[in-house]
Design a protein around this motif. Sequence first.
Motif, mmCIF file in Angstrom:
data_model
loop_
_atom_site.group_PDB
_atom_site.id
_atom_site.type_symbol
_atom_site.label_atom_id
_atom_site.label_comp_id
_atom_site.label_asym_id
_atom_site.label_seq_id
_atom_site.Cartn_x
_atom_site.Cartn_y
_atom_site.Cartn_z
ATOM 1 N N GLU A 173 0.945 -1.177 -0.184
ATOM 2 C CA GLU A 173 -0.085 0.054 -0.095
ATOM 3 C C GLU A 173 0.842 1.327 0.028
ATOM 4 N N ILE A 174 1.796 1.224 0.747
ATOM 5 C CA ILE A 174 2.955 2.459 0.825
ATOM 6 C C ILE A 174 3.610 2.349 -0.458
ATOM 7 N N ALA A 175 3.794 1.277 -1.273
ATOM 8 C CA ALA A 175 4.286 1.523 -2.746
ATOM 9 C C ALA A 175 3.444 2.218 -3.544
ATOM 10 N N ARG A 176 2.038 1.800 -3.567
ATOM 11 C CA ARG A 176 1.057 2.449 -4.448
ATOM 12 C C ARG A 176 0.907 4.030 -4.004
ATOM 13 N N GLU A 177 0.854 4.203 -2.719
ATOM 14 C CA GLU A 177 0.720 5.659 -2.343
ATOM 15 C C GLU A 177 1.988 6.443 -2.848
ATOM 16 N N GLU A 178 3.149 6.152 -2.737
ATOM 17 C CA GLU A 178 4.249 6.659 -3.150
ATOM 18 C C GLU A 178 4.557 6.519 -4.666
ATOM 19 N N ASN A 179 3.768 5.852 -5.229
ATOM 20 C CA ASN A 179 3.763 5.629 -6.755
ATOM 21 C C ASN A 179 5.154 4.887 -7.315
ATOM 22 N N ILE A 180 5.613 4.089 -6.295
ATOM 23 C CA ILE A 180 6.764 3.285 -6.536
ATOM 24 C C ILE A 180 6.113 1.843 -7.468
ATOM 25 N N LYS A 181 6.442 1.859 -8.582
ATOM 26 C CA LYS A 181 5.949 0.709 -9.612
ATOM 27 C C LYS A 181 7.345 -0.362 -9.251
ATOM 28 N N SER A 182 6.770 -1.631 -9.517
ATOM 29 C CA SER A 182 7.675 -2.534 -9.393
ATOM 30 C C SER A 182 8.615 -2.925 -10.650
ATOM 31 N N GLN A 183 9.786 -2.952 -10.607
ATOM 32 C CA GLN A 183 10.760 -3.487 -11.921
ATOM 33 C C GLN A 183 10.896 -4.975 -11.632
ATOM 34 N N TYR A 184 9.979 -5.634 -10.825
ATOM 35 C CA TYR A 184 10.115 -7.114 -10.897
ATOM 36 C C TYR A 184 8.964 -7.592 -11.477
ATOM 37 N N SER A 185 8.887 -8.636 -12.305
ATOM 38 C CA SER A 185 7.730 -9.153 -12.554
ATOM 39 C C SER A 185 7.677 -10.796 -12.144
ATOM 40 N N LEU A 186 6.534 -11.086 -11.591
ATOM 41 C CA LEU A 186 6.312 -12.253 -11.205
ATOM 42 C C LEU A 186 5.208 -13.110 -11.909
ATOM 43 N N PRO A 187 5.312 -14.617 -12.028
ATOM 44 C CA PRO A 187 4.527 -15.349 -12.891
ATOM 45 C C PRO A 187 2.924 -15.133 -12.411
ATOM 46 N N ARG A 188 2.276 -15.373 -12.951
ATOM 47 C CA ARG A 188 0.616 -15.608 -12.567
ATOM 48 C C ARG A 188 0.095 -17.046 -12.816
ATOM 49 N N PRO A 189 0.574 -17.838 -11.643
ATOM 50 C CA PRO A 189 0.102 -19.172 -11.856
ATOM 51 C C PRO A 189 -0.956 -19.574 -12.142
ATOM 52 N N MET A 190 -1.247 -20.335 -13.119
ATOM 53 C CA MET A 190 -2.441 -21.151 -13.329
ATOM 54 C C MET A 190 -3.562 -20.072 -13.561
ATOM 55 N N ILE A 191 -3.238 -18.763 -14.043
ATOM 56 C CA ILE A 191 -4.268 -18.011 -14.490
ATOM 57 C C ILE A 191 -4.937 -18.284 -15.892
ATOM 58 N N ASN A 192 -4.403 -18.848 -16.530
ATOM 59 C CA ASN A 192 -5.102 -19.295 -17.583
ATOM 60 C C ASN A 192 -5.580 -20.845 -17.942
ATOM 61 N N SER A 193 -5.313 -21.582 -16.848
ATOM 62 C CA SER A 193 -5.773 -22.870 -16.849
ATOM 63 C C SER A 193 -7.228 -23.111 -17.112
ATOM 64 N N SER A 194 -7.472 -24.341 -17.627
ATOM 65 C CA SER A 194 -8.781 -24.398 -17.776
ATOM 66 C C SER A 194 -10.006 -24.848 -16.762
ATOM 67 N N ASP A 195 -9.404 -25.047 -15.545
ATOM 68 C CA ASP A 195 -10.031 -25.424 -14.369
ATOM 69 C C ASP A 195 -10.156 -23.911 -13.469
ATOM 70 N N ILE A 250 12.978 0.073 -0.719
ATOM 71 C CA ILE A 250 12.295 0.021 -1.733
ATOM 72 C C ILE A 250 12.168 -1.228 -2.648
ATOM 73 N N ASP A 251 13.453 -1.936 -2.404
ATOM 74 C CA ASP A 251 13.112 -3.403 -2.932
ATOM 75 C C ASP A 251 11.937 -4.180 -2.279
ATOM 76 N N LYS A 252 11.790 -3.928 -0.921
ATOM 77 C CA LYS A 252 10.707 -4.701 -0.287
ATOM 78 C C LYS A 252 9.457 -4.222 -0.503
ATOM 79 N N LYS A 253 9.375 -2.704 -0.648
ATOM 80 C CA LYS A 253 8.094 -2.314 -1.354
ATOM 81 C C LYS A 253 7.504 -2.586 -2.577
ATOM 82 N N GLN A 254 8.668 -2.806 -3.649
ATOM 83 C CA GLN A 254 8.406 -3.267 -4.850
ATOM 84 C C GLN A 254 7.908 -4.583 -5.046
ATOM 85 N N MET A 255 8.605 -5.245 -4.150
ATOM 86 C CA MET A 255 8.078 -6.920 -4.074
ATOM 87 C C MET A 255 7.111 -7.170 -3.613
#
Length: 399
Positions: free
Chosen positions: A235-257, A288-293
């Motif tokens: 929430e602090i990251a959003r308030e301070e407009n800190i956008k993450s430079q890291y990208s994480l996978p979205r597990p099973m987001i497109n699975s058929s179940d 900052i790393d912690k906020k982004q992650m």
Amino acid sequence: MKILSIETSCDETALSVVDASGKLGDVSFKVLANSLLSQVALHKEYGGVYPSLAKREHSKNLTPLLQKTLSEARMFNRINSPLTRDQIGELKKLLNREPELFVLLIAFLGNVKKPNIDAVAVTVGPGLEPALWVGVNFAKALAIAWDIPLIPVNHMEGHVLSSLIKNDVITSIKFPALALLISGGHTQLVLMNGWSQYEIIGETRDDAVGEAFDKVARMLGLPYPGGPEVSKLAEIAREENIKSQYSLPRPMINSSDFDFSFSGLKTAVLYKIKEIKKERNDEKLSEIDKKQMAREFEDTVAEVLLEKTKRAIKEFDIKTFLLGGGVSANKHISYTLETHLSRNLLKDVDIFIPPIELTGDNAIMIAAAGYSNFISNLASKKPLLKIENFIANGNLHLG
């Protein structure tokens, strides 16, 4: 009917007294008293709930909390009413593994007039079995001493109904309904085609949402309980407009179940943290790393939950959506679900989000589920379970 409800599935000792009446879909539900003792401070040094400690604290706290709850409901009246030798013997046998609870309860029962309670509702599972058994045996003892019915309650059914409790009623809903239950131990999509009719159509294959939050918190060096700490940083990251430079996978987001998986996401966070430390030759993450992650992790979880929920709503022609469980207290997740579902669905779907005080483990939701079960059994002419057949089941399923 007036119901005393008891919840000891994990590290909260909770009791309530409610006055409920009416048929399902038109239930008057007045909370006369509500009490809760949290053990978070005690379990903090272990970094999680320690089962034997939770059991001990429930044994110590249930009787004084019962007195407090009955007093709040104006049902506590001191009177010399000693138990018979047979009653004491029966309760001693029942509570042989909780000697401290036995001593406290016998003293209490011998000095109080039987309250105007019609039934006791108690959580029988799922949860930590040592903790569950304390609540179940305590409820059995009260049912025997006061000669009143005992109603078994599935903890997750309580979370299903928690969002419907407001303004002294259990709100009527349209079916079919879909409940998303997110907590430390569960992540489930539950289809309801009527009251007390549950079918799990999707659930986590490994870590639950809350469990993943806590594990990521430990990776980031945050204190227990970790889930809320991750959310604070996000929430602090959003308030301070800190956008993450890291990208994480979205597990099973497109699975058929409609199943979920968060173990791989947790592992991806771990690898990313190791990568950052190696690149900077530093054993510590910056703030900052912690906020982004934290923000990227929370955004990922919210997106996965939303996508699975949207698909289930469309496939099953859902008329009502319910959110429940401890993680429903997460503001970003609940806001994401509520706003996206209300704005983007092409049909009207009623959305119910529980108030913050009913998101965690509490006895009010157990009373609601207990009344629902009682009325359902009454309608189907199904007899109540005999007291001697009551057992705690840490792996109890819904439906």
